[in-house]
Motif scaffolding. Sequence first.
Motif, PDB file in Angstrom:
ATOM      1  N   MET A   5      29.040  44.203  31.722  1.00  0.00           N
ATOM      2  CA  MET A   5      30.391  43.948  31.933  1.00  0.00           C
ATOM      3  C   MET A   5      31.192  44.026  30.653  1.00  0.00           C
ATOM      4  N   THR A   6      32.493  44.730  30.683  1.00  0.00           N
ATOM      5  CA  THR A   6      33.423  44.964  29.806  1.00  0.00           C
ATOM      6  C   THR A   6      34.285  44.027  29.598  1.00  0.00           C
ATOM      7  N   PRO A   7      35.083  43.719  28.335  1.00  0.00           N
ATOM      8  CA  PRO A   7      36.025  42.745  27.918  1.00  0.00           C
ATOM      9  C   PRO A   7      37.100  42.440  29.290  1.00  0.00           C
ATOM     10  N   PHE A   8      37.436  43.697  29.612  1.00  0.00           N
ATOM     11  CA  PHE A   8      38.499  43.654  30.826  1.00  0.00           C
ATOM     12  C   PHE A   8      37.910  43.119  31.914  1.00  0.00           C
ATOM     13  N   GLY A   9      36.704  43.549  32.431  1.00  0.00           N
ATOM     14  CA  GLY A   9      35.896  43.056  33.402  1.00  0.00           C
ATOM     15  C   GLY A   9      35.859  41.527  33.465  1.00  0.00           C
ATOM     16  N   LYS A  10      35.356  40.996  32.273  1.00  0.00           N
ATOM     17  CA  LYS A  10      35.097  39.636  32.192  1.00  0.00           C
ATOM     18  C   LYS A  10      36.506  38.799  32.502  1.00  0.00           C
ATOM     19  N   LYS A  11      37.633  39.309  31.573  1.00  0.00           N
ATOM     20  CA  LYS A  11      38.743  38.550  32.017  1.00  0.00           C
ATOM     21  C   LYS A  11      39.373  38.687  33.223  1.00  0.00           C
ATOM     22  N   LEU A  12      39.174  39.913  33.956  1.00  0.00           N
ATOM     23  CA  LEU A  12      39.706  39.968  35.349  1.00  0.00           C
ATOM     24  C   LEU A  12      38.893  38.894  36.492  1.00  0.00           C
ATOM     25  N   ARG A  13      37.592  39.001  35.942  1.00  0.00           N
ATOM     26  CA  ARG A  13      37.036  38.056  36.832  1.00  0.00           C
ATOM     27  C   ARG A  13      37.119  36.598  36.611  1.00  0.00           C
ATOM     28  N   GLU A  14      37.553  36.394  35.354  1.00  0.00           N
ATOM     29  CA  GLU A  14      37.821  34.889  34.985  1.00  0.00           C
ATOM     30  C   GLU A  14      39.298  34.424  35.691  1.00  0.00           C
ATOM     31  N   LEU A  15      40.065  35.366  35.589  1.00  0.00           N
ATOM     32  CA  LEU A  15      41.359  35.368  36.232  1.00  0.00           C
ATOM     33  C   LEU A  15      41.153  35.009  37.801  1.00  0.00           C
ATOM     34  N   ARG A  16      40.400  35.987  38.331  1.00  0.00           N
ATOM     35  CA  ARG A  16      40.315  35.732  39.810  1.00  0.00           C
ATOM     36  C   ARG A  16      39.675  34.563  40.270  1.00  0.00           C
ATOM     37  N   LYS A  17      38.440  34.184  39.651  1.00  0.00           N
ATOM     38  CA  LYS A  17      37.886  32.853  40.022  1.00  0.00           C
ATOM     39  C   LYS A  17      38.819  31.718  39.986  1.00  0.00           C
ATOM     40  N   ALA A  18      39.364  31.742  38.442  1.00  0.00           N
ATOM     41  CA  ALA A  18      40.248  30.419  38.178  1.00  0.00           C
ATOM     42  C   ALA A  18      41.502  30.320  39.457  1.00  0.00           C
ATOM     43  N   ARG A  19      41.842  31.385  40.078  1.00  0.00           N
ATOM     44  CA  ARG A  19      42.700  31.158  41.110  1.00  0.00           C
ATOM     45  C   ARG A  19      42.146  31.323  42.347  1.00  0.00           C
ATOM     46  N   GLY A  20      40.933  31.034  42.478  1.00  0.00           N
ATOM     47  CA  GLY A  20      40.392  30.930  43.889  1.00  0.00           C
ATOM     48  C   GLY A  20      40.392  32.048  44.890  1.00  0.00           C
ATOM     49  N   MET A  21      40.553  33.366  44.200  1.00  0.00           N
ATOM     50  CA  MET A  21      40.872  34.860  44.966  1.00  0.00           C
ATOM     51  C   MET A  21      39.281  35.378  45.020  1.00  0.00           C
ATOM     52  N   THR A  22      39.008  35.792  46.115  1.00  0.00           N
ATOM     53  CA  THR A  22      38.078  36.580  46.663  1.00  0.00           C
ATOM     54  C   THR A  22      38.312  38.180  46.160  1.00  0.00           C
ATOM     55  N   MET A  23      37.137  38.813  45.944  1.00  0.00           N
ATOM     56  CA  MET A  23      37.466  40.267  45.314  1.00  0.00           C
ATOM     57  C   MET A  23      38.129  41.121  46.692  1.00  0.00           C
ATOM     58  N   LYS A  24      37.753  40.484  47.676  1.00  0.00           N
ATOM     59  CA  LYS A  24      38.409  41.342  48.672  1.00  0.00           C
ATOM     60  C   LYS A  24      39.941  41.252  48.994  1.00  0.00           C
ATOM     61  N   GLU A  25      40.127  40.115  48.891  1.00  0.00           N
ATOM     62  CA  GLU A  25      41.782  39.478  48.689  1.00  0.00           C
ATOM     63  C   GLU A  25      42.504  40.446  47.716  1.00  0.00           C
ATOM     64  N   MET A  26      41.884  40.281  46.538  1.00  0.00           N
ATOM     65  CA  MET A  26      42.513  40.977  45.441  1.00  0.00           C
ATOM     66  C   MET A  26      42.465  42.690  45.532  1.00  0.00           C
ATOM     67  N   ALA A  27      41.620  43.090  46.042  1.00  0.00           N
ATOM     68  CA  ALA A  27      41.602  44.399  46.310  1.00  0.00           C
ATOM     69  C   ALA A  27      42.725  44.821  47.041  1.00  0.00           C
ATOM     70  N   ALA A  28      42.511  44.170  48.244  1.00  0.00           N
ATOM     71  CA  ALA A  28      43.657  44.558  49.307  1.00  0.00           C
ATOM     72  C   ALA A  28      44.857  44.490  48.672  1.00  0.00           C
ATOM     73  N   ALA A  29      45.256  43.363  47.964  1.00  0.00           N
ATOM     74  CA  ALA A  29      46.665  43.222  47.419  1.00  0.00           C
ATOM     75  C   ALA A  29      47.237  44.520  46.335  1.00  0.00           C
ATOM     76  N   LEU A  30      45.925  44.857  45.834  1.00  0.00           N
ATOM     77  CA  LEU A  30      46.113  45.893  44.631  1.00  0.00           C
ATOM     78  C   LEU A  30      45.774  47.204  45.042  1.00  0.00           C
TER      79      LEU A  30
END
Length: 123
Positions: free
Chosen positions: A1-26
């Motif tokens: 895991m990279t520093p960016f990947g770790k932060k990205l996961r923290e942000l996503r989980k803290a906001r209750g987003m799934t990877m699928k939801e976030m990927a679609a939005a981005l």
Amino acid sequence: MTPFGKKLRELRKARGMTMKEMAAALRVTPAYLSALEHGKRGRPSWRLVQAIVGYFNVIWDEAEELERLAWLSHPRIVIDTSGLAPEATEAANRLAEEIATLTPAEISRLLAVLDARKRRKGK
């Protein structure tokens, strides 16, 4: 895991987003997002980092931190020591050889040396 990947996961989980939801939005695939989080992909583009900043609606300091982490998150780097002292080449090769076996405390000490040097240089 990279520093960016770790932060990205923290942000996503803290906001209750799934990877699928976030990927679609981005407008990226969930597989790409997963690879970013796990450090299997290189540094994200500036445009994607900005899209992530907008997606999470983060404030300036956190946006700058995401940009900084993205820049530091290339999982396969090359260090060019040509023209440097032989000790620089030795240090780069030994670090490459031993990075996977260093403890978190040892890595923290190495980063502390680099951080102190950066502060002395005023960067």
